[in-house]
Design an enzyme around this catalytic site. Structure first.
Site, short mmCIF file in Angstrom:
data_model
loop_
_atom_site.label_atom_id
_atom_site.label_comp_id
_atom_site.label_asym_id
_atom_site.label_seq_id
_atom_site.Cartn_x
_atom_site.Cartn_y
_atom_site.Cartn_z
N ARG A 8 5.64 1.56 -1.01
CA ARG A 8 5.64 0.40 -1.91
C ARG A 8 4.23 0.10 -2.42
O ARG A 8 4.06 -0.34 -3.56
CB ARG A 8 6.31 -0.81 -1.25
CG ARG A 8 5.74 -1.28 0.10
CD ARG A 8 6.73 -2.22 0.74
NE ARG A 8 6.26 -2.92 1.95
CZ ARG A 8 6.35 -2.46 3.19
NH1 ARG A 8 6.86 -1.25 3.40
NH2 ARG A 8 5.94 -3.19 4.21
N GLU A 60 7.83 -6.34 -5.49
CA GLU A 60 9.00 -6.61 -4.63
C GLU A 60 9.63 -5.30 -4.14
O GLU A 60 9.87 -4.38 -4.93
CB GLU A 60 10.05 -7.40 -5.42
CG GLU A 60 11.26 -7.77 -4.57
CD GLU A 60 12.43 -8.22 -5.41
OE1 GLU A 60 12.77 -9.42 -5.37
OE2 GLU A 60 13.03 -7.36 -6.12
N SER A 61 9.91 -5.26 -2.83
CA SER A 61 10.57 -4.07 -2.27
C SER A 61 12.07 -4.36 -2.08
O SER A 61 12.50 -5.52 -2.17
CB SER A 61 9.95 -3.70 -0.92
OG SER A 61 10.42 -4.59 0.07
N LEU A 62 12.81 -3.29 -1.80
CA LEU A 62 14.26 -3.48 -1.61
C LEU A 62 14.56 -4.38 -0.41
O LEU A 62 15.59 -5.05 -0.36
CB LEU A 62 14.94 -2.11 -1.44
CG LEU A 62 15.11 -1.35 -2.76
CD1 LEU A 62 15.22 0.14 -2.54
CD2 LEU A 62 16.34 -1.86 -3.53
N TRP A 63 13.64 -4.40 0.56
CA TRP A 63 13.86 -5.30 1.71
C TRP A 63 13.31 -6.70 1.45
O TRP A 63 13.77 -7.65 2.07
CB TRP A 63 13.27 -4.69 2.98
CG TRP A 63 14.19 -3.69 3.63
CD1 TRP A 63 15.27 -3.08 3.04
CD2 TRP A 63 14.13 -3.21 4.98
NE1 TRP A 63 15.87 -2.23 3.94
CE2 TRP A 63 15.19 -2.30 5.14
CE3 TRP A 63 13.29 -3.45 6.06
CZ2 TRP A 63 15.44 -1.62 6.33
CZ3 TRP A 63 13.52 -2.78 7.25
CH2 TRP A 63 14.60 -1.88 7.38
N GLU A 107 1.19 -2.69 6.30
CA GLU A 107 1.64 -4.03 6.68
C GLU A 107 1.55 -4.17 8.19
O GLU A 107 1.59 -3.16 8.93
CB GLU A 107 3.09 -4.21 6.20
CG GLU A 107 3.71 -5.57 6.46
CD GLU A 107 2.87 -6.74 5.95
OE1 GLU A 107 1.76 -6.97 6.48
OE2 GLU A 107 3.33 -7.43 5.03
N ARG A 108 1.40 -5.43 8.66
CA ARG A 108 1.42 -5.64 10.11
C ARG A 108 2.73 -5.09 10.67
O ARG A 108 3.78 -5.16 10.02
CB ARG A 108 1.29 -7.13 10.42
CG ARG A 108 2.43 -7.98 9.87
CD ARG A 108 3.23 -8.77 10.85
NE ARG A 108 2.50 -9.67 11.65
CZ ARG A 108 2.35 -10.97 11.40
NH1 ARG A 108 2.88 -11.49 10.31
NH2 ARG A 108 1.71 -11.74 12.21
N ARG A 167 5.25 -15.47 11.77
CA ARG A 167 4.91 -14.96 10.43
C ARG A 167 3.50 -15.36 9.98
O ARG A 167 2.86 -14.63 9.24
CB ARG A 167 5.92 -15.45 9.39
CG ARG A 167 7.29 -14.85 9.55
CD ARG A 167 8.26 -15.40 8.52
NE ARG A 167 7.92 -14.98 7.16
CZ ARG A 167 8.55 -15.41 6.08
NH1 ARG A 167 9.54 -16.28 6.17
NH2 ARG A 167 8.19 -14.98 4.88
N HIS A 185 -0.56 -4.97 1.44
CA HIS A 185 0.59 -5.78 1.87
C HIS A 185 0.21 -7.24 2.15
O HIS A 185 -0.98 -7.54 2.36
CB HIS A 185 1.17 -5.16 3.14
CG HIS A 185 1.53 -3.73 2.93
ND1 HIS A 185 2.80 -3.33 2.58
CD2 HIS A 185 0.77 -2.60 2.95
CE1 HIS A 185 2.81 -2.02 2.41
NE2 HIS A 185 1.59 -1.55 2.63
N ARG A 211 -1.10 -7.13 -3.77
CA ARG A 211 0.04 -6.95 -2.86
C ARG A 211 1.10 -6.19 -3.67
O ARG A 211 1.29 -6.43 -4.87
CB ARG A 211 0.60 -8.30 -2.40
CG ARG A 211 1.75 -8.11 -1.44
CD ARG A 211 2.39 -9.41 -0.98
NE ARG A 211 3.55 -9.10 -0.17
CZ ARG A 211 4.51 -9.94 0.12
NH1 ARG A 211 4.45 -11.19 -0.33
NH2 ARG A 211 5.54 -9.58 0.86
N HIS A 212 1.78 -5.25 -3.00
CA HIS A 212 2.81 -4.46 -3.69
C HIS A 212 3.85 -5.35 -4.37
O HIS A 212 4.06 -6.50 -3.99
CB HIS A 212 3.50 -3.54 -2.67
CG HIS A 212 4.21 -4.30 -1.60
ND1 HIS A 212 5.47 -4.83 -1.77
CD2 HIS A 212 3.82 -4.67 -0.36
CE1 HIS A 212 5.83 -5.48 -0.67
NE2 HIS A 212 4.84 -5.40 0.20
#
Ligand SMILES: O=C(O)[C@H](O)COP(=O)(O)O
Length: 346
Positions: free
Chosen positions: A150, A103-106, A204-205, A231, A274, A100-101
């Site tokens: 990402r 951590e992203s900014l979001w 990602e979904r 989720r 993801h 899984r990538h």
């Protein structure tokens, strides 16, 4: 309607091209002499109009020289006295790494991201590098990423740590010209490359109308249980988005059609994707029920290793342990690969 097929992922050097072109003589340290006969690298894939890939050369991902039909093989992966084809036939085992990538900014802002294309944070970059260290002794012949930055960043950063030092190269198949302009003209250089295939099916979904909303605020507004259902449940989609089941319809189909094909031909594969596209793939690999998948959580930047052998997947661990040895149960083949790397690098 017949499914139009576009050839893709081909690096071709027509013999007349070299003779006629003014480009040449040196590509870095590689002399054109070594390729003056002209050869064709065919990664054996085609892309259909619906965006799926199919094999144009059976199941083989062998990179072939058209003049000699000899495959370009990684000398570290293959025993020196065995031809690639024989090796692949005998090799009933291939490694599959899922990451899984980072951590992203979001992720950092706790926002629903889905298909919004957000890059990694500094921590995400570090996680990807750390993931790369954990898999630095595991062979990788081909990389699949989603089309989101990402996942691509994660794959590329992870590969900076790999001891084999091959260069991941993103395949550009968006147009005939993109393919033509990204050709490689040296067989030696090709041997040191790993093709990277990007596929939207691994995205990602799609989180629908939750994309961009804060997860905590959404739970406060709609209730914790409802948001947890959106989720983590298998078949309840978020408003106008994809359920895990819908995500699986494309991600697992792609995995079966394209990635499993590579594994069957003995190729070692890494997938950077993801939380939910990987949950759906893991559900398939581990044969989880729609109840069991509810509690499957994936952390950012954590690689998981599977071995594909005789048509079956077995999980060999993920790096929860402090050391690599405590993390992956190496198979004999993987241990041999690692030993060859040690010999080569010392
Ligand atoms: O898209 C997102 O927001 C995350 O990547 C995954 O989110 P989730 O843990 O809420 O499924």
């Amino acid at each position: 309607m017949a499914n139009a097929v576009f050839h893709q992922a081909i690096w071709i050097l027509p013999s007349h091209h070299l003779q006629n072109s003014g480009i040449h003589q040196e590509f870095g340290n590689v002399s054109v002499k070594s390729i003056s006969k002209g050869f064709k690298f065919d990664l054996g894939l085609s892309m259909s109009r619906n965006g799926g890939y199919s094999s144009s050369k059976g199941n083989s991902f062998a990179v072939e020289a058209s003049t000699s039909q000899n495959s370009v093989v990684d000398p570290i992966s293959a025993p020196s006295n065995t031809s690639s084809n024989e090796f692949q036939k005998k090799s009933s085992e291939a490694a599959l790494i899922l990451i899984r990538h980072g951590e992203s900014l979001w992720n950092e802002k706790n926002l629903f991201t889905g298909c919004v294309d957000v890059p990694l944070t500094k921590k995400g970059v570090e996680e990807a590098i750390e993931a790369g260290k954990r898999i630095s002794n595991i062979p990788v012949d081909i990389i699949y990423t989603s089309s989101l930055i990402r996942a691509k960043m994660t794959a590329m950063l992870a590969m900076t740590q790999h001891r084999r030092r091959k260069v991941p190269i993103i395949m550009h198949n968006e147009s005939e010209q993109a393919r033509a302009w990204s050709q490689i003209f040296s067989e030696d250089t090709m041997r040191q490359c790993i093709p990277v295939i990007t596929a939207w099916q691994l995205n990602e979904r799609m989180y629908g109308e939750l994309q961009g909303l804060n997860k905590q605020e959404t739970a406060d507004r709609f209730g914790k249980e409802k948001v947890h259902e959106w989720r983590r449940s298998y078949d309840i989609p978020p408003p106008n988005g994809e359920s895990l089941e819908m995500c699986a319809e494309r991600a697992v189909a792609y995995f079966k059609d394209q990635i499993e094909t590579q594994l069957r031909s003995g190729k070692h594969v890494m997938i950077a994707a993801h939380g939910n596209s990987l949950r759906s793939i893991i559900m398939y690999l581990d044969k989880l029920t729609s109840q069991e998948v509810i509690s499957l959580e994936l952390s950012t930047g954590i690689p998981m290793l599977y071995i594909f052998k005789e048509g079956r997947f077995s999980r060999r661990g993920s790096p929860a342990g402090p050391t690599e040895a405590g993390v992956y149960a190496y198979t004999r083949r993987l241990a041999q690969y690692r030993q060859k790397l040690d010999e080569m690098l010392h």
